[in-house]
Design an enzyme around this catalytic site. Structure first.
Site, short mmCIF file in Angstrom:
data_model
loop_
_atom_site.label_atom_id
_atom_site.label_comp_id
_atom_site.label_asym_id
_atom_site.label_seq_id
_atom_site.Cartn_x
_atom_site.Cartn_y
_atom_site.Cartn_z
N GLY A 32 -87.84 5.42 -57.44
CA GLY A 32 -86.57 6.14 -57.53
C GLY A 32 -85.52 5.41 -58.33
N VAL A 33 -84.29 5.44 -57.84
CA VAL A 33 -83.16 4.79 -58.51
C VAL A 33 -83.45 3.30 -58.69
CG1 VAL A 33 -80.73 4.13 -58.24
CG2 VAL A 33 -81.45 6.46 -57.73
N ASP A 34 -83.97 2.66 -57.66
CA ASP A 34 -84.27 1.23 -57.69
C ASP A 34 -85.21 0.89 -58.85
OD1 ASP A 34 -84.22 -1.43 -56.83
OD2 ASP A 34 -85.65 -1.10 -55.22
N GLY A 124 -83.29 10.12 -51.29
CA GLY A 124 -84.64 10.15 -51.84
C GLY A 124 -85.68 9.89 -50.77
N TYR A 126 -85.82 7.87 -48.48
CA TYR A 126 -85.33 7.49 -47.14
C TYR A 126 -85.03 8.71 -46.27
CZ TYR A 126 -85.23 2.49 -48.18
OH TYR A 126 -85.59 1.19 -48.46
#
Length: 177
Positions: A32-34, A124, A126
């Protein structure tokens, strides 16, 4: 007064002082973003995160907390890593989610950032509903920026139209604009 906005886009391309990373507690990249931030920032970001793990955060970053690093190859100067609560693991307290946003803004001020790009932390993998994230995030950011000056721009950068619609609706509800 802080300008708060929501846009659809890629957080890794934002021309702001700091971008917020929806990180895992390990701080070593992921999906995802990470994953997108780590990929775009390059190896310098991973090395800084590894240094943090060796020194000040040997057990990782706590849920709801935030820490800053350099931004590697990103246009921003700083990446502020925050760990969202994982609904799948029973972390359902909205206060933990709100803390991700308020701690990120506090860390942004500490490093001298005037503009910050925030993702929809928790929306996302989570498992948080996008509308709930939008409500918690907008409420937290509005309260934080009213109480603590120092930021010129807080931009929610959303990767989908569904999330943009949720954040736009929450901003409209709370600000009337």
């Amino acid at each position: 007064m802080t300008r708060i906005e929501a846009v659809r886009g890629d957080i890794t391309t934002q021309d702001v002082d700091a971008v917020v990373n929806a990180a895992s507690s390990a701080l070593l990249g992921g999906g995802g973003v990470d994953g997108a931030i780590h990929a775009a920032a390059g190896p310098a970001l991973l090395e800084e995160c590894r240094r943090l793990r060796r020194t000040t955060l040997p057990d990782g970053l706590a849920v709801g907390d935030a820490v800053a690093t350099g931004a590697g190859a990103l246009p921003a100067r700083h990446v502020i890593h925050t760990v969202g609560p994982n609904r799948h693991r029973g972390q359902t307290d909205p206060a933990l989610l709100a803390s991700c946003f308020t701690r990120s803004l506090a860390v942004a001020r500490e490093v001298g950032a005037r503009s910050v790009a925030l993702p929809a932390v928790g929306a996302g993998v989570y498992g948080w509903d996008g509308r709930e994230v939008a409500e918690v995030a907008v409420t937290a950011v509005l309260a934080d920026t009213a109480a603590a000056p120092g930021l010129d721009l807080v931009r929610f950068v959303l990767f989908s139209q569904r999330l943009l619609d949720a954040f736009t609706a929450a901003l409209t509800r709370h600000t009337g604009t």
